[in-house]
Scaffold this motif. Structure first.
Motif, PDB file in Angstrom:
ATOM      1  N   ILE A 251      69.034  61.805  82.946  1.00  0.00           N
ATOM      2  CA  ILE A 251      68.249  61.463  84.136  1.00  0.00           C
ATOM      3  C   ILE A 251      67.260  62.580  84.422  1.00  0.00           C
ATOM      4  CG2 ILE A 251      70.066  60.027  85.130  1.00  0.00           C
ATOM      5  CD1 ILE A 251      70.928  62.386  86.821  1.00  0.00           C
ATOM      6  N   SER A 252      66.398  62.378  85.394  1.00  0.00           N
ATOM      7  CA  SER A 252      65.402  63.392  85.731  1.00  0.00           C
ATOM      8  C   SER A 252      66.087  64.640  86.271  1.00  0.00           C
ATOM      9  CB  SER A 252      64.425  62.847  86.778  1.00  0.00           C
ATOM     10  OG  SER A 252      65.046  62.750  88.040  1.00  0.00           O
ATOM     11  N   HIS A 253      65.426  65.764  86.119  1.00  0.00           N
ATOM     12  CA  HIS A 253      66.006  67.031  86.554  1.00  0.00           C
ATOM     13  C   HIS A 253      66.223  67.087  88.056  1.00  0.00           C
ATOM     14  CE1 HIS A 253      64.209  69.006  82.697  1.00  0.00           C
ATOM     15  NE2 HIS A 253      65.302  68.305  82.449  1.00  0.00           N
TER      16      HIS A 253
ATOM     17  N   SER B  98      77.658  55.816  92.480  1.00  0.00           N
ATOM     18  CA  SER B  98      77.893  55.966  91.052  1.00  0.00           C
ATOM     19  C   SER B  98      77.203  57.200  90.488  1.00  0.00           C
ATOM     20  CB  SER B  98      77.410  54.713  90.315  1.00  0.00           C
ATOM     21  OG  SER B  98      78.154  53.592  90.720  1.00  0.00           O
ATOM     22  N   LEU B  99      75.992  57.483  90.944  1.00  0.00           N
ATOM     23  CA  LEU B  99      75.278  58.654  90.437  1.00  0.00           C
ATOM     24  C   LEU B  99      75.944  59.932  90.913  1.00  0.00           C
ATOM     25  CD1 LEU B  99      73.012  59.948  88.907  1.00  0.00           C
ATOM     26  CD2 LEU B  99      71.515  59.647  90.896  1.00  0.00           C
ATOM     27  N   ARG B 100      76.410  59.955  92.140  1.00  0.00           N
ATOM     28  CA  ARG B 100      77.106  61.136  92.658  1.00  0.00           C
ATOM     29  C   ARG B 100      78.361  61.400  91.832  1.00  0.00           C
ATOM     30  NH1 ARG B 100      80.803  63.296  96.253  1.00  0.00           N
ATOM     31  NH2 ARG B 100      79.945  64.939  97.595  1.00  0.00           N
ATOM     32  N   GLU B 101      79.111  60.346  91.568  1.00  0.00           N
ATOM     33  CA  GLU B 101      80.322  60.490  90.771  1.00  0.00           C
ATOM     34  C   GLU B 101      79.977  60.924  89.350  1.00  0.00           C
ATOM     35  OE1 GLU B 101      84.462  60.387  90.148  1.00  0.00           O
ATOM     36  OE2 GLU B 101      83.260  60.278  91.983  1.00  0.00           O
ATOM     37  N   ALA B 102      78.925  60.383  88.806  1.00  0.00           N
ATOM     38  CA  ALA B 102      78.509  60.739  87.449  1.00  0.00           C
ATOM     39  C   ALA B 102      78.134  62.217  87.361  1.00  0.00           C
ATOM     40  CB  ALA B 102      77.337  59.867  87.013  1.00  0.00           C
ATOM     41  N   CYS B 103      77.508  62.722  88.414  1.00  0.00           N
ATOM     42  CA  CYS B 103      77.128  64.144  88.434  1.00  0.00           C
ATOM     43  C   CYS B 103      78.363  65.037  88.400  1.00  0.00           C
ATOM     44  CB  CYS B 103      76.295  64.451  89.671  1.00  0.00           C
ATOM     45  SG  CYS B 103      74.609  63.808  89.621  1.00  0.00           S
TER      46      CYS B 103
ATOM     47  N   ASP C 164      71.336  71.086  83.329  1.00  0.00           N
ATOM     48  CA  ASP C 164      72.226  70.642  82.257  1.00  0.00           C
ATOM     49  C   ASP C 164      72.976  69.377  82.647  1.00  0.00           C
ATOM     50  OD1 ASP C 164      71.596  72.533  80.359  1.00  0.00           O
ATOM     51  OD2 ASP C 164      73.065  73.976  81.075  1.00  0.00           O
ATOM     52  N   VAL C 165      73.322  69.258  83.909  1.00  0.00           N
ATOM     53  CA  VAL C 165      73.973  68.034  84.383  1.00  0.00           C
ATOM     54  C   VAL C 165      73.030  66.849  84.202  1.00  0.00           C
ATOM     55  CG1 VAL C 165      74.797  66.814  86.451  1.00  0.00           C
ATOM     56  CG2 VAL C 165      75.562  69.156  85.975  1.00  0.00           C
ATOM     57  N   ALA C 166      71.777  67.038  84.601  1.00  0.00           N
ATOM     58  CA  ALA C 166      70.787  65.970  84.456  1.00  0.00           C
ATOM     59  C   ALA C 166      70.576  65.621  82.987  1.00  0.00           C
ATOM     60  CB  ALA C 166      69.470  66.404  85.092  1.00  0.00           C
ATOM     61  N   ARG C 167      70.528  66.642  82.140  1.00  0.00           N
ATOM     62  CA  ARG C 167      70.324  66.407  80.713  1.00  0.00           C
ATOM     63  C   ARG C 167      71.514  65.642  80.121  1.00  0.00           C
ATOM     64  NH1 ARG C 167      69.940  71.325  79.268  1.00  0.00           N
ATOM     65  NH2 ARG C 167      67.686  71.477  79.560  1.00  0.00           N
ATOM     66  N   THR C 168      72.715  65.998  80.545  1.00  0.00           N
ATOM     67  CA  THR C 168      73.904  65.300  80.069  1.00  0.00           C
ATOM     68  C   THR C 168      73.879  63.821  80.430  1.00  0.00           C
ATOM     69  OG1 THR C 168      75.250  67.321  80.225  1.00  0.00           O
ATOM     70  CG2 THR C 168      76.427  65.220  80.217  1.00  0.00           C
ATOM     71  N   LEU C 169      73.372  63.527  81.627  1.00  0.00           N
ATOM     72  CA  LEU C 169      73.327  62.140  82.100  1.00  0.00           C
ATOM     73  C   LEU C 169      72.082  61.395  81.654  1.00  0.00           C
ATOM     74  CD1 LEU C 169      74.613  62.674  85.758  1.00  0.00           C
ATOM     75  CD2 LEU C 169      75.875  61.726  83.814  1.00  0.00           C
TER      76      LEU C 169
ATOM     77  N   PRO D  52      69.989  64.916  90.423  1.00  0.00           N
ATOM     78  CA  PRO D  52      71.245  65.413  91.021  1.00  0.00           C
ATOM     79  C   PRO D  52      71.070  65.977  92.427  1.00  0.00           C
ATOM     80  CG  PRO D  52      71.079  66.095  88.737  1.00  0.00           C
ATOM     81  CD  PRO D  52      69.741  65.524  89.106  1.00  0.00           C
ATOM     82  N   TYR D  53      69.854  66.436  92.736  1.00  0.00           N
ATOM     83  CA  TYR D  53      69.619  67.033  94.059  1.00  0.00           C
ATOM     84  C   TYR D  53      69.642  65.993  95.175  1.00  0.00           C
ATOM     85  CZ  TYR D  53      68.383  71.402  91.759  1.00  0.00           C
ATOM     86  OH  TYR D  53      68.418  72.562  91.032  1.00  0.00           O
ATOM     87  N   ARG D  54      69.642  64.725  94.823  1.00  0.00           N
ATOM     88  CA  ARG D  54      69.766  63.690  95.852  1.00  0.00           C
ATOM     89  C   ARG D  54      71.154  63.709  96.482  1.00  0.00           C
ATOM     90  NH1 ARG D  54      67.715  58.727  92.002  1.00  0.00           N
ATOM     91  NH2 ARG D  54      65.684  59.604  91.383  1.00  0.00           N
ATOM     92  N   HIS D  55      72.125  64.252  95.758  1.00  0.00           N
ATOM     93  CA  HIS D  55      73.511  64.216  96.215  1.00  0.00           C
ATOM     94  C   HIS D  55      74.110  65.600  96.428  1.00  0.00           C
ATOM     95  CE1 HIS D  55      73.179  60.012  95.168  1.00  0.00           C
ATOM     96  NE2 HIS D  55      72.783  60.371  93.955  1.00  0.00           N
TER      97      HIS D  55
END
Length: 207
Positions: free
Chosen positions: A42-44, A10-15, A35-40, A47-50
């Motif tokens: 979540i922590s900066h 779900s987080l990958r898709e959200a990114c 900016d992706v993290a800010r939009t969601l 997104p790097y997890r995916h």
């Protein structure tokens, strides 16, 4: 979240969806992992997890555009053959560019991330092009043409369609003072001229 979806999926898709949102608002140049993290919200670093980098995320967004584009062309030309399929593909190309301008710009107006690092992006882009090339190779008499003939034809068609799609979306079109009826008939005229140039019969007319 559906019962079959994991938090990771779900987080990958959200990114990916957030990246599209950022691009729509700020352009590709404005896309960043922050900016992706800010939009969601979540922590900066999340997104790097995916995605290893901003380019990896952009490559996935672009890959999906090409996949969607190829699927659309396939559906719109399903059950057709020969010249009719070629013409239907031309109309489908222009329709897609008109109705999905963001996706179209991402595919054909955005610098690519390093292709060697994103083979799936390359694969889907080539698949979309092969729909056109394979249609040309299946035309009567195509097997007797010199090597590379279908490639030349495909590039001619692509250049013409891309030019029409791009010009139609250009702001300058509003100021050209074209004669009455010209703009309305541009697509039909293009189809007829491509048919003439390629030597096949088109049902379209520029009249």
């Amino acid at each position: 979240m559906s019962k079959t979806s994991s938090p990771t999926t779900s987080l990958r898709e959200a990114c990916v969806l957030a990246a599209r949102e950022v691009i729509a608002e700020s352009g590709v140049e404005g896309l960043s992992m922050r900016d992706v993290a800010r939009t969601l919200g979540i922590s900066h670093q999340a997104p790097y997890r995916h995605f290893e980098s901003r380019d990896h995320l952009l490559a996935e967004v672009m890959r999906r555009c090409f996949a969607d584009f190829a699927a659309y062309l396939g559906v719109q030309t399903s059950g057709q053959e020969g010249d009719a399929k070629l013409e239907a593909m031309g109309h489908a190309y222009l329709d897609y560019a008109q109705h999905k301008p963001l996706e179209y710009r991402l595919m054909f107006g955005t610098p690519w991330p390093e292709p060697a690092q994103h083979p799936e992006l390359v694969e889907h882009a080539v698949r979309a092009f092969n729909l056109l090339r394979d249609t040309l190779r299946a035309l009567p008499g195509a097997q007797h043409q010199p090597s590379g003939h279908a490639d030349h034809q495909a590039m001619f068609i692509w250049s013409a369609l891309h030019g029409m799609a791009s010009i139609s979306q250009a702001h300058v079109m509003q100021h050209l003072q074209l004669a009455p009826g010209v703009e309305v008939g541009l697509r039909a005229d293009l189809m007829a001229r491509m048919a003439l140039g390629l030597g096949y019969n088109s049902r379209s007319t520029g009249e």
